[in-house]
Design an enzyme around this catalytic site. Structure first.
Site, PDB file in Angstrom:
ATOM      1  N   LYS A 175      15.819  59.198  47.355  1.00  0.00           N
ATOM      2  CA  LYS A 175      15.831  58.911  45.928  1.00  0.00           C
ATOM      3  C   LYS A 175      14.890  57.736  45.652  1.00  0.00           C
ATOM      4  O   LYS A 175      14.588  56.961  46.569  1.00  0.00           O
ATOM      5  CB  LYS A 175      17.261  58.629  45.445  1.00  0.00           C
ATOM      6  N   HIS A 205      22.335  59.317  50.716  1.00  0.00           N
ATOM      7  CA  HIS A 205      23.081  58.961  51.928  1.00  0.00           C
ATOM      8  C   HIS A 205      24.520  58.559  51.622  1.00  0.00           C
ATOM      9  O   HIS A 205      25.360  58.566  52.519  1.00  0.00           O
ATOM     10  CB  HIS A 205      22.364  57.841  52.689  1.00  0.00           C
ATOM     11  N   LYS A 209      28.559  59.453  53.972  1.00  0.00           N
ATOM     12  CA  LYS A 209      29.568  58.545  54.498  1.00  0.00           C
ATOM     13  C   LYS A 209      30.861  59.319  54.768  1.00  0.00           C
ATOM     14  O   LYS A 209      31.281  60.135  53.963  1.00  0.00           O
ATOM     15  CB  LYS A 209      29.828  57.410  53.507  1.00  0.00           C
ATOM     16  N   GLU A 243      27.615  45.228  45.104  1.00  0.00           N
ATOM     17  CA  GLU A 243      26.786  44.709  46.187  1.00  0.00           C
ATOM     18  C   GLU A 243      26.758  43.193  46.105  1.00  0.00           C
ATOM     19  O   GLU A 243      26.621  42.625  45.014  1.00  0.00           O
ATOM     20  CB  GLU A 243      25.363  45.254  46.085  1.00  0.00           C
ATOM     21  N   HIS A 267      23.909  57.910  43.264  1.00  0.00           N
ATOM     22  CA  HIS A 267      25.159  57.615  43.963  1.00  0.00           C
ATOM     23  C   HIS A 267      26.390  57.728  43.055  1.00  0.00           C
ATOM     24  O   HIS A 267      27.381  58.374  43.411  1.00  0.00           O
ATOM     25  CB  HIS A 267      25.113  56.205  44.553  1.00  0.00           C
TER      26      HIS A 267
END
Length: 517
Positions: A175, A205, A209, A243, A267
């Site tokens: 992305k 990704h 997970k 984050e 995401h």
């Protein structure tokens, strides 16, 4: 069975799932993995270590080769030395054995005349390594190079498959997939000039997970949750990806993207789809992706007339993260000192379908927050009749289901129970499943999982063209509002680094700050 395990089984009345033997490793065809941008940070930090872990664990084909492609002036030995510095130690495999499979080919990405030489080099490697023409092209390059490389791969015949000495050919993209609806449609059109949809792997990704994949298992392998997984029992859903890091070395990209493009289009929308989708007919790629696209099609269009009623934007200022003073976004290297780029966003979304009508989804993500945290909260409605009100007074906390993605990889379900004693006193207790205590697969890194799926040809964890288009169609009006509003600075709320975002987010989601205290 140990005494401790036996005790736990008795206490929980555990019955083993009759799955038989552990699933066998999927058969992989011999192939050549071509990494564009092989001298860059992503390749060195993520891709080659992931490939080495797969090799060490026996998850790669018996016959394979990796060809690094970039503009850097390496010979084969020099490139192997460059990559060897990024490989972790592993007791099950020596790096030397892995490095023997690595080749290098210098190439200027926008020079079409360089690609026939790459095609000839790959044919030679096919012969020397005994590989029957199967190619995986991984584009670890800036997104603006995707169309250039795809066009040149097609023009040189490297995108074709299933004829002559050619096997399959696949292209992998990181992305972002465009920066708005129009650019995403244009990018897909360029890719489809030479690659069919089944050849295109758009990586997210997050989906690889283990804890993210476990959301679907949790929902659809248990009978007790699906009957209450709807508007009749659920008050709201909260999806958070926080984050603690700042923009780091990505200021050039982030100034153009901001948090909505960086996190929400990919995401956050994928996490939303996992929570909200209906059960697929089968747990294979197309039925699963069919159910996801139904969610994206049902997203209620953002009400532009309400402007920022359902949206809060923020930008971090100087603060402290883990007791370390960090600069504000505008003080970061490469950032405009007057930048209005949001580093935090909270969005209230609605899904207009039978299951979710009227249930708000609070989606939030930001940088330089108190700590790194990704989780999904399912807040159930209060009991319909407070039978204990004459004893307890006040309200009883509602049930809450917490799906921890990272770093707390767990599932928590809170409910009410009576404290031991003569008095009627309730307390909130929690049933907890800790994912890290279960052992199992040797594949832990998300990049290892997506690389393996690319080699197998399984597209379940990858974006499909129609899903990319639908998500951009939903977010583009929001982006246009944020970027064309004449009062942009008025709607950008500042928050100190190391906090949980701007207080303005509480206007949309009253429990947000308290939930993260």
């Amino acid at each position: 069975m140990s005494d401790k395990t036996a005790e736990l089984c008795v206490q929980a009345e555990v019955q083993p799932c009759p799955m038989g033997d552990a699933p066998r490793a999927r058969a992989l065809a011999p192939c050549v993995i071509v990494v564009f941008g092989a001298s860059g940070d992503l390749a060195k930090r993520k891709l080659f270590p992931a490939l080495f872990h797969l090799f060490a664990a026996g998850h790669l084909p018996e016959r394979f080769a990796i060809v690094g492609v970039s503009r850097a002036d390496f010979d084969r030995h020099g490139f192997q030395t460059h990559i060897s510095k990024a490989l972790p130690g592993n007791q099950d495999a020596q790096p030397e054995e892995f490095l023997k499979r690595i080749f290098y080919h210098p190439l200027t990405y926008d020079q079409g005349r360089d690609y026939p030489a790459l095609a000839d080099r790959l044919k030679d490697i096919d012969v020397s390594m005994g590989v029957p023409g199967n190619r995986l092209f991984y584009l670890a390059v800036p997104p603006q190079l995707y169309p250039v490389i795809a066009e040149n791969l097609g023009a040189s015949g490297l995108s074709g498959e299933g004829f002559g000495d050619r096997g399959w050919s696949r292209i992998v993209l990181e992305k972002p997939f465009g920066r708005d609806l129009d650019s995403a449609v244009e990018l897909n059109g360029l890719l489809h000039r030479h690659f069919e949809e089944h050849q295109i792997f758009r990586i997210d990704h997050y989906l690889a997970k283990e804890t993210v994949q476990n959301v679907l298992t949790f929902r659809f392998a248990n009978t007790i949750f699906e009957p209450v997984w709807n508007r009749n029992f659920i008050d709201y859903v909260s999806i958070t990806a926080a984050e603690s890091l700042g923009v780091e070395k990505r200021a050039g990209y982030y100034e153009q993207a901001g948090v909505l493009r960086d996190m929400f289009q990919n995401h956050m929308m994928q996490l939303l789809s996992l929570v909200a989708m209906d059960p697929p007919a089968r747990y294979v790629d197309e039925p699963v992706r069919d159910e996801k696209i139904k969610v994206f099609r049902s997203l209620r269009p953002f009400e532009l007339q309400g402007e920022f009623r359902d949206l809060a934007l923020g930008q971090y200022t100087t603060g402290a993260v883990q007791k370390q003073t960090v600069p504000g976004y505008r003080e970061e290297e490469g950032v405009d000192p007057q930048s209005l780029t949001p580093t935090f966003a909270m969005l209230r979304a609605y899904i207009d379908n039978w299951r979710w009508q009227g249930v708000p989804f609070y989606i939030s993500s930001g940088k330089r927050l108190a700590r790194k945290l990704t989780r999904i909260v399912i807040q159930f409605k209060a009991v319909p009749h407070a039978v204990f009100r004459h004893i307890l007074g006040g309200s009883i906390p509602s049930n809450r289901l917490l799906l921890g993605i990272y770093p707390d990889e767990e599932i928590n379900l809170s409910f009410q129970a009576k404290l031991p004693g003569m008095d009627s006193v309730l307390r909130t207790v929690t049933m907890r499943f800790d994912y890290n205590q279960q052992g199992g697969s040797t594949i832990k890194d998300a990049y290892e999982k997506v690389l393996l799926d690319c080699l197998v040809g399984d597209q379940m964890l990858f974006w499909r063209q129609d899903a990319v288009k639908r998500c951009w169609a939903y977010l583009t009006p929001i982006l246009e509002l944020c970027e064309s509003c004449g009062e942009r600075e008025k709607h950008l709320h500042f928050y100190p680094a190391g906090t949980w975002g701007p207080a303005e987010a509480g206007r949309i989601y009253a429990d947000y700050l308290a939930d993260h205290a």
